[in-house]
Design an enzyme around this catalytic site. Structure first.
Site, PDB file in Angstrom:
ATOM      1  N   HIS A 183      18.769   6.683 -12.805  1.00  0.00           N
ATOM      2  CA  HIS A 183      17.156   6.626 -11.384  1.00  0.00           C
ATOM      3  C   HIS A 183      16.192   7.875 -12.248  1.00  0.00           C
ATOM      4  O   HIS A 183      15.295   7.427 -10.950  1.00  0.00           O
ATOM      5  CB  HIS A 183      17.614   6.058 -10.761  1.00  0.00           C
ATOM      6  CG  HIS A 183      18.264   4.987  -9.811  1.00  0.00           C
ATOM      7  ND1 HIS A 183      19.977   4.614 -10.211  1.00  0.00           N
ATOM      8  CD2 HIS A 183      17.405   3.714  -9.780  1.00  0.00           C
ATOM      9  CE1 HIS A 183      19.537   3.116  -9.711  1.00  0.00           C
ATOM     10  NE2 HIS A 183      18.104   2.629 -10.026  1.00  0.00           N
ATOM     11  N   GLU A 211       1.008  -1.389   0.128  1.00  0.00           N
ATOM     12  CA  GLU A 211      -0.045   0.089   0.158  1.00  0.00           C
ATOM     13  C   GLU A 211       0.808   0.932  -0.188  1.00  0.00           C
ATOM     14  O   GLU A 211       0.206   2.053  -0.281  1.00  0.00           O
ATOM     15  CB  GLU A 211      -0.995  -0.226   1.082  1.00  0.00           C
ATOM     16  CG  GLU A 211      -1.947  -1.172   1.562  1.00  0.00           C
ATOM     17  CD  GLU A 211      -0.731  -2.178   2.368  1.00  0.00           C
ATOM     18  OE1 GLU A 211      -0.405  -2.508   2.199  1.00  0.00           O
ATOM     19  OE2 GLU A 211      -2.491  -3.322   2.066  1.00  0.00           O
TER      20      GLU A 211
END
Ligand code: 39S
Ligand code: ZN
Length: 760
Positions: free
Chosen positions: A696, A18
């Site tokens: 990244h 979550e």
């Protein structure tokens, strides 16, 4: 004697990730900042509630983060590099995430491995900024937990010595001023915690398990002496993990009220030290006795015996029982793993089950009866006798490895000439690291195939189509050595785990790797063997589409080992050799199928390095050996590549060279200067591609930027050894930025070639 069941820290990603999903939605602006903050608070509190329900007496706060806990500490002290244009005040979320991920205008902070784990933290940068406490988030989280559950939580954060060691940007001189600026801030944060009712404050100091020299020990002593003077009212739990405490006899005397020791990874040394020097009667001993970073159920009879021994050897006034480290390195719960072999499943303990084990150990110490002990022993015994652990052929093969199996036929310098002739590559060949974007479409198709909504043939056709599309893109970009793109892989380790025998893979055993990125490490629970080729079909297909060379792409034995959860009934070395022998067959099959360049990634070779220097050579001997065992049987013409990333490589050039790989591609763009200067002092003679851009970040680097990096690199490398590539695989990137960045990269390589031609 008082016993306390506690944890250094508990995972934050959530049972169903979550936390990750909420964060990524926020980044995509699918939810507002308010929603995001609310969701994060819910997750924070629900995990505290769970730990209490599972039986802990004391839970931590501060073990949660919005991205990374080292970054949190840096932000708390206002350690924001100038390039992010921070205006002061609180470090707002946009500045915080800019540091982590970079922006259009500012490159992200460097990211590197957290000690010997597969977790990466954001490296703090000290530029002489004026430091101050920007916001005491620990107070906030302490108060929040008190309000919700009426508990006195234990605030935890990265301790000053470790924080200083991990920060970069200062030299020897300014280190003193950094320490001087930082300590009052630690004191202030702790003071404020005591003021709101905190009893214990935990300072995590994993750097105290690494090898320290005299000066470093002195610095540790000074730091803690100063803290003790500055906040005499605080109770400090100095927490160490991942190894035994270095210089035990001295450091155990630090002026703190409690010390945490890892009796799993530092078992032998910590026990010996305890036996020899005892433990001070005026301190609390926090004993890490349940492995916090594996997935195996503990043998509670053994753990209880250890705890009894610890109790007898120490004069500690109170004993805390805890996992060996923050549980973020373990997945959360086994309850979703319904498809595993029963014997295996029964022998597993993820974070929740580990917390229950902690409670069981405390119950035992308090004299309560329980069947938990005999049940744990039964489960472990059953796994030990599992037929998958009894593959005689594999075991025999490992036992009969010979010295010649580790060596290529011909030394590198001669191979180089042979390969140059065979491969006909231009000066500064361009290539990529293997993966191309795992687009939503790729993930959706895989998901559909897994659920049976797409036939294997349809899924396969889609993968081929994606590879063909990217082969065309690479040709269009004029890249010299192509890759197939790794579209069939969820992850470079999990994928191989699914193909090899001896491995099990889970449905939901996620652990965080960096930021919001998670991995699902496979479980090596049996003898490892290759039954059918794993990558030949995809590679040969890509090669059939082009006249350029397509690089075969495999994950190396040490990385497969380090990024899996590994059986603990045999030596890690033997597991690695089993994997190496399986890969050796795969590499031979690729060569046989006409693939002339094969990359064997070993990004985890460095992270597996023991934290104590005295153990390095033993590890390197078998780790380097395993790579050589996997790769040495190829012809001289076949070029072996390897790849490494996101580690400190400065002290690692020698082992890299010992791999005897013909070419290495290595991440450097976030920490460029350091590797260059290290190469200056440790000349490297094989092929090498120093990553010219950070993968990244969505930021597209300019041609000029990359050209500068290449020119710098050529100061320390010979022309004919230099390759051009990004820092790492491109799977997390989107297609447009990937193509744009690669176009600039190829342009930079061409400019460099021209410059060289003009100069002769
Ligand atoms: N093991 C390992 N360690 C490593 C690295 C690595 O590549 N592998 N690289 C470095 C770290 N870099 C990393 C780079 C990217 C990711 C990464 O992208 N992780 C993905 C998960 C990758 C994965 O397994 N994806 C599955 C999808 C799993 C998933 O989320 N499925 C959805 C549904 C599918 C959908 O998206 O529609 C769900 O369950 O909700 C797939 O491709 O099939 C993520 O966090 O999101 C992780 C580490 C160092 N350590
Ligand atoms: Zn990489």
């Amino acid at each position: 004697m008082t016993y306390v069941a506690t944890a250094i820290g508990y995972p934050y990603i959530g049972e169903n990730r979550e936390w990750k999903k909420s964060l990524e939605k926020f980044w995509k602006q699918e939810i507002t900042e308010d929603d995001f903050v609310k969701q994060q608070k819910e997750i924070r509190l629900s995990r505290i509630e769970k730990q209490l329900q599972l039986g802990l007496n004391v839970v931590s706060v501060g073990d949660f983060t919005n991205y990374d806990r080292v970054l949190d500490t840096a932000a708390m002290f206002g350690l924001v590099p100038q390039r992010f244009n921070w205006q002061g005040g609180k470090v707002d979320l946009s500045t915080y995430y800019a540091m982590a991920r970079g922006t259009k205008d500012a490159v992200a902070c460097e990211m590197t491995k957290w000690f010997n784990t597969n977790y990466h933290y954001i490296v703090p940068e000290y530029e002489g900024q004026t430091l101050r406490v920007t916001e005491n988030t620990l107070v906030k989280h302490f108060v929040e937990a008190k309000a919700a559950f009426d508990i006195i939580a234990k605030p935890t954060f990265i301790g000053p010595y470790t924080f200083i060691q991990l920060t970069k940007g200062y030299d020897r001189v300014s280190k003193a001023s950094f320490v001087l600026a930082l300590l009052p801030l630690y004191a202030q944060v702790i003071k404020e915690l005591v003021a709101v009712g905190a009893e214990w404050v935990q300072l995590e100091e994993p750097a105290l398990v690494t090898s320290l020299d005299k000066e470093e020990i002195q610095l540790v002593q000074e730091i803690y002496a100063q803290l003790a003077t500055a906040v005499p009212e605080a109770k400090i739990m100095l927490q160490t993990y991942f190894e035994s405490l270095f210089a035990y006899e001295q450091l155990i005397q630090l002026p703190v009220q409690g010390i945490g020791l890892d009796f799993v990874h530092g078992y032998q040394d910590n026990m010996n030290a305890l036996r020899q020097h005892g433990f001070p009667a005026d301190k609390v001993l926090a004993a890490g006795v349940i492995n916090g970073r594996d997935i195996w159920r503990a043998n509670l009879a053994e753990v209880n015996a250890t705890v009894k021994a610890i109790e007898q050897l120490s004069d500690a006034k109170e004993l805390w029982i805890q996992p060996s480290c923050h549980l973020q390195h373990a997945p959360i719960t086994t309850k979703f793993e319904t498809k595993l072999d029963d014997i295996l499943r029964d022998a597993l303990a993820f974070a929740d089950e580990k917390v229950v084990e902690i409670a069981e150990v405390v119950a035992y110490l308090e004299g309560k009866e329980s069947t938990a002990i005999s049940e744990s022993m039964k489960a472990i015994e059953a796994l030990k006798n599992h037929p998958i652990r009894n593959n005689k052929t594999v075991q025999q093969a490992v036992q009969t490895i010979e010295q010649v199996d580790f060596e290529r036929n011909t030394p590198f310098t001669e191979r180089l000439t042979i390969q140059q002739k065979a491969l006909q590559l231009p000066l500064f060949p361009t290539t990529t690291i293997g993966s191309f974007p795992q687009s939503d479409e790729v993930k959706q198709k895989r998901n559909a195939w897994r659920k049976g909504n797409l036939t294997p043939a349809e899924y396969n056709a889609f993968l081929e189509q994606e590879t063909a599309r990217w082969v065309a893109i690479q040709e269009e970009l004029d890249i010299d050595v192509l890759v197939h793109g790794e579209f069939e892989r969820t992850d470079m380790v999990e994928y191989f785990g699914e193909k090899l025998t001896g491995f099990a893979f889970t449905e939901n055993a996620w652990v965080v790797s960096y930021g919001s990125r998670c991995v699902k490490p496979p479980i090596i629970y049996g003898d490892v063997a290759l039954e059918t080729p794993m990558t030949v079909k995809e590679t040969v297909y890509a090669q059939s589409l082009t006249k350029r060379h397509v690089k075969g792409m495999l994950t190396g034995p040490v990385t497969i080992l380090n990024w899996s959860f590994v059986r603990d009934d045999i030596e890690r070395k033997d597991v690695t050799y089993q994997i190496a022998l399986a890969l050796r067959k795969e590499i031979e099959a690729l060569e046989e199928a006409g693939i002339s360049i094969i990359q064997v990634d070993e990004p985890a070779l460095r992270e597996g390095l023991p934290l104590r220097k005295e153990h390095w050579s033993a590890y390197l001997e078998w780790a380097v050996g395993a790579f050589k065992l996997a790769t040495a049987s190829v012809q001289d013409e076949t070029q072996i590549h390897t790849h490494m990333c996101y580690c400190e490589f400065n002290d690692f050039i020698e082992p890299i060279s010992a791999l005897d790989a013909d070419v290495i591609s290595i991440e450097t763009s976030r920490s460029h200067g350091e590797l260059i200067s290290s190469l200056q002092h440790n000349p490297y003679d094989k092929g090498i591609g120093l990553g010219v851009y950070d993968i990244h970040s969505p930021r597209v680097p300019s041609e000029k930027e990359m050209l500068t990096i290449m020119e710098d690199s050529l100061q320390v490398l010979a022309r004919n050894q230099f390759w051009v590539n990004p820092d790492c695989g491109l799977k997390t990137r989107k297609e447009p930025e990937t193509v744009a960045a690669l176009a600039n990269m190829v342009a930079a390589a061409k400019t460099l070639r021209q410059q060289i031609e003009q100069s002769v």
